[in-house]
Every structure is written in C-alpha cells, then in structure tokens.
Design a protein around this motif. Structure first.
Motif: not given
Lengths: 392, 392
Positions: A243, A225, A198, A227, A245-248, A196
């Motif tokens: 999609k 938004n 972001g 995907p 998602q918060e950054s790692s 995945t």
C-alpha cells in the motif's frame, strides 16, 4: 447493496482440483459474507495450460500465437465455470465471464497482449444483481475480436487492472506463499514475512528479483493507489498488504536475481550498449566495478546485443545480483564488502542509488551471500560492528 | 476467388488425436485444392466432453446449465485451434472461430439451445481472404451474450445451418460410418449403403430411428434444398448424398427404433393422450392393433403422461418398431405378417401411411424381424411369393 468491491485472484494450484476449488469457494463466500461485493479472477487448473501447450507442440514447435491463444484460453473457461457451479452448490448466486464477456480489451499482440481498457458494464450489472462474478484471468479480446492472452503473470495483471477499473477497495492475490518475504525463503530460511510494504519498495523488490508479484501489477497498483494483499490460499494467515506508505528509512528486504550477464568495457562502448538496449526496450542496469564501467542485462537479452558486442572489445561474465531494497549508504556497503571478503565472496560490481543497492557477484556465491547480507541488514536491521557479530 | 462453399463437419472421433486431426486437415486441404472455399465445423475431441461433464458432476449432479455450457464449450475451442494450427503447419492459411465469433445466435435455452440466426460476416470476411475457416460446432451465443450449447447432434446442426446461411453448395458430414445404410448394419449385416436418398425418405429414416443424421438437420436441409453428403473420415468411399429427388416408388430402407412404449385403450382415452402429447410437444404415433387403437411414445416421455394414464383404463407394453421407409401397401404388409408369424413373431400394431409403415413388436424380436423384413423388401426389393423364398 454492498459498499465496497474486493477482487480476489486465485492461481492454478489454488484451483488445481475439485477439492481445492471448494476451498476457494469457501474463502470467497467468507469475503462476501463480510458485506463485500466480490469479483474473483482465476487461472487455469494447474497442469492444464501445460497439457494444452503439449498438444499444440505436437502439431508445431512454433504454432501461430493467434491459435495458441484460442487453445490456452480454454483453460480458464474450465476453472471459472467449475468455481461458479461450486458457489451455486453452496447456495450463492454466481456467474462466470470469459475475458471477452468481462470486457477486457487488449492490443493485438498475441501471447503477450497488454490490457488497453476494461468495459466493466457486464461485471457491474452482475454485481448489482448481488452475484459473485468470476472472471477468466490471463485472457482478453482484441479490437478485431480475436481471443488474446497476456503472457507471464497474466492473471495477476487481470486482477489488479480489474480492481483499478472497478474502483475496488483492495485486490487480494492468493498464491502458494503466504505473503511478501524479506528475502526468498527458499534461499534464506531466516527470511520473515512482511506485514506491510510500500508501493515503491515493492516495485523495487519485483524489479530486482522478487517473484511474488509481477512488476507491471505493482506499478499499476501504485498509479491507482490500489492496495494489494498477498495471501496464501492454503493458510489462514493475514499475508502482506502492499500500500501507499512512507519508507521505513532502512533496508526492508533483499531481492535476488539469477541469470544475468555483466558486460564491461570502456565508457564509449557501454554508452552504445545502453543506447541499443533502450532502442530495443531491453531492461539494462549500469554498474560500476573497481576499474571499469559496465552494464548488466538478462541472459535471454544478450543475443539481441551481439552486433555491438562483436564490434567492440568487451568482457562478459555470468553474474547474479543481491539487492538491498530501501535506504543504505556507501560506507555500510564498503563494510559489507569487507565482511563478504572474509568468506572469499567478491562483489564484482554494484549499482547504488538512493532507494536500492544492487550488488553483482558470481552465481556460485549467491545463496551464501544472500544469507550473510540478510542477516546483517534485515535480521539485525543495521550494520554496526558487523565483524564482531559474525562469530558463527 | 472460388465459386462455391463446401461445409465439412467432423465429429469427436475424427478429431480424437493429433494424428486424426492431421488426417482431417489433409481431407480439408484436398477439398480446398479442388477450388472450393471450405468451412469446417468440429466437435470436441472424443472423450473431452465426457471428461468435462465428469468434473462438473463432481461439483454437482445437476449443475447450472448456463455454467455447464461455459464448461463444455471449452472442448471445441481445443479441437478447432489444433486443427487450425495443423492446417497452417501444412502450409494453408486457416483461422478458428468460436460460436460467438462465428455469429451463431441462439435462444436462451441453455444445454439445448436452438440457432435463431447466423451473422456470417466474420466467416465471409475470412473466406474472402482465402482462409480455411474452422468453426466450433455445438455452441453459440445468446442474445444476452451468454455461451450456449445445442444439445444432442449439435455439431451437425451447426454445420447444416451454417451451410444454409452461407449458401453452400454442399454440407458434408464426416462420421464413423461411411454413409446412410438401408438398415442399421450392426443389426442387419446385409444392409447396403445407399448412393443417394431423397430428403423426404431421409427425414422418415431419421424420424423412425436411423441415427446417422439428426431429424432437425435433415428438415433444415430440405427446406433450403441443401444437399448433405454423409461420409466416413476413415474411408475413401463416396458416402451417401441426401438431396432433392423423386422417391424410388418402393421401399428404400428399414428403420429401427428401440425403447418405445405402446399405450392401448378406448378411442376417447387415446384422444386425450394425443392431446396431452401435443400440448407438451411430445412425439407421438397413433397405431392400430387388431382390436384396439393406441399410441406409441418414447420411454422417457412416458412419465409426463402419468396423470392421464392413472385416470383411465389403459394397457402399457414395451415395444420396438421396424419401419418400412418408402411406398408399400396393405396387402404386402399382410403377407409380411404371415411370413413373420412362421417365426412366431407377432406384429402387435402398426401405423400405415402413404410413405412409410411402422410396425410395432416386442423388443426381443426386433433383430430377427429386421433381418427378415430387410431381406424381403430391400434385398429383393419386392414381396412376391415371399413364403417360397423363405426356405433357409
């Protein structure tokens, strides 16, 4: 009735022969049989756009873009009808729609038109009849009723925009690689496929050189938004899901970009160049080298800045960029520069911000630098005692 | 502004290569420079429709006709845009329009659609701007917004119908022969090109086997009193003008038709067969032989009459026809039969009416009979002491 729409896009190599079209049809049927409504966007069969372009150039090296759009748009008409026939042959109800039939409205800018709206009535009507709908990628119709094409990455744009207008659950981009990689695998063999990523990281990957998805597609997907799944039509792997998602928190990938020009000068001249770029809507990056400020532009845009360049004292260099996508910090960048210096690779300038770091260097060092940087940041995912680990 | 519109139609061999498209463009420009508004109708480049059909048949021997129409219609989109580019390259303003852009409305009968109307607004708008308008032949749009094709002779139909709706001065059909001949020149080398021919004679020539113009085109032209000129795109000759004119009073040509079936039986059965043909809208000719009455139908239609044929006592023969187009009379036909008998050629039956005479004979005698009959009726233009002249 099904409860969710999946848009699937297949590029030219995926529909490059009757056999491959059959493989695509089987993929589409699998999705349909999972209970989804399926809208398929196809490019022209590989080689076809080129064949038509060659015919046009036998007439004129610069043919009218209005007529070139009429010519090139015939390409998708062939692939989409062949796919519809194949689905029908395999026992599924299917219908193909050209850009104008699918309600894809664009502006009048032939050869690089922008989608300004999609009237999804025709597609929804066919979906409600239970049909698989195949839409020609890359093409649309202008308000004046002319056929238009979308330019580079056009079929991806069709697919993602269509998915947005249809309220699709997911847009699947089938291509010749099996996902988004941490770096270009042709340069860095250790690059690994991401499960995945972001939206913001993918936008930065595309902006700084990753070619797997076109920047406007990812920007559109983020805004809606929506995907996007990047998959290979030649491999059963799951691909990469792009999609929200918060950054790692760290570096997620390394993007490479070639064919750039760095212009260094005094601050006043650099301000003029940036103003000029903004006025002409050219992409421009401000960079800092040890002693001077500068800008980086693409090689093809350089010609458009010649007036400013001729009036001022500037220095121009061919450069490439290696960009860290995700969070890094200045001290780690300094450690990295020291590490690269061991291999006589000089970072001539950089641009640093919270979410990505662009490093400019001479073209001949790009591949080697990319491997070193990928090894440090992505393979190890941190920069601790880097010099110790660099034994090999 | 110009005061008259000329519609010019060019077939597949005429636009079969970039060089030939250039020759077509020069022909079009010549007409434009004579002060006419020009609308050009083009077929697909020769070989292209076949190439697309082969692709479709690799998918399915009987692909959906809706999708086949989408596929095949791509062919004209290629030739028309290349011609527009060529005209532009030669300094003339031109625009290409697909069937749907040109407002060519058809019924929903895919693969053999009929034009039900043409909205000429788009074409007239472009003509008023002084542009040469190129229209895709063979294709249209159904009321439901599907792409349709017109079947055999489709581009001729497009051209003639368009000429009618535009109120054109003349419709010019450029083909690979340089006009309408008194007989098929591949069979009768003495056949001569006609400078003019009346609508009714041309209708009969087409109905009884001349292939140069399709019957529905000529019928439409007659109804709208629209002159058609048949020309060669490879020859500077004037061609043949088909127009309203009085019949010459004699035989104007000899038409040949192959692949017919003659069914002979008693009068009651023949009446049944004619009724069956009328019900199924099959072409049928009543004929008289020495001792029986019969009907002649095309070989491909025979299968559709099998039910009647199986129930009744009938006799079926392969036949061909040689038809005299124009006025002849029974006594001259009898003299002709005697003349043919000298070469052991038997006329097995005939159908005689005021304006044409159809003679049926065994297929192996067609070429020889055609030459003898043409020699008598067209070369000499009368039947006086025929046996004396037949010395050779």
């Amino acid at each position: 009735m099904t409860d969710s729409i999946i848009v699937q896009k297949f590029g030219g190599t995926s529909v490059g022969s009757i056999d491959r079209i059959r493989a695509v049809a089987e993929q589409v049927i699998k999705t349909k049989e999972h209970g989804h409504s399926v809208v398929v966007v196809v490019s022209a069969m590989s080689g076809e756009t080129n064949r038509l372009q060659v015919l046009a150039n036998q007439v004129d090296t610069l043919p009218s873009s209005r007529e070139l759009d009429v010519l090139l748009s015939a390409g998708e008409q062939v692939s989409m009808s062949l796919l519809a026939m194949t689905l029908q042959k395999l026992g599924h109800d299917a219908v193909s729609l050209t850009g104008w039939q699918a309600g894809i409205q664009t502006d009048e800018k032939h050869a690089q038109a922008r989608i300004i709206g999609i009237n999804t009535d025709a597609i929804n009507q066919q979906l409600q009849l239970g049909k698989i709908v195949i839409v020609a990628g890359f093409q649309g119709i202008t308000e004046q009723g002319n056929i238009s094409t979308l330019g580079r990455g056009g079929s991806d744009t069709t697919a993602v925009t269509l998915a947005g207008y249809l309220g699709a659950k997911e847009c699947q981009i089938y291509t010749d690689v099996d996902g988004v990689y941490s770096c270009d695998p042709r340069v860095v063999t250790a690059a690994r496929k991401l499960d995945t990523i972001g939206f913001q990281d993918m936008i930065d990957m595309a902006k700084y050189g990753a070619k797997v998805l076109h920047l406007p597609c990812v920007e559109f997907a983020e805004q809606h938004n929506l995907p996007i799944r990047v998959l290979s039509s030649f491999s059963p792997l799951q691909g990469t899901l792009v999609k929200a998602q918060e950054s790692s928190g760290g570096v997620v990938g390394v993007a490479l970009r070639r064919n750039l020009m760095q212009i260094t000068s005094n601050n006043e001249t650099i301000d003029k160049l940036v103003a000029q770029c903004n006025e002409q809507e050219l992409e421009v990056f401000r960079v800092l080298s040890k002693d001077q400020s500068g800008v980086v532009v693409s090689q093809v845009d350089l010609a458009k800045l010649m007036q400013v360049i001729h009036e001022e004292a500037v220095h121009i260099d061919d450069v490439c960029s290696v960009s860290l996508i995700g969070r890094s910090n200045l001290s780690s960048i300094q450690a990295l520069e020291a590490l690269l210096a061991e291999d006589d690779i000089e970072i001539v300038s950089h641009s640093l911000c919270e979410r990505h770091t662009m490093m400019l260097l001479a073209p001949e060092y790009l591949d080697k630098a990319a491997n070193i940087i990928h090894d440090v940041y992505v393979d190890q995912n941190e920069l601790l005692s880097v010099s110790k680990r660099r034994v090999s």
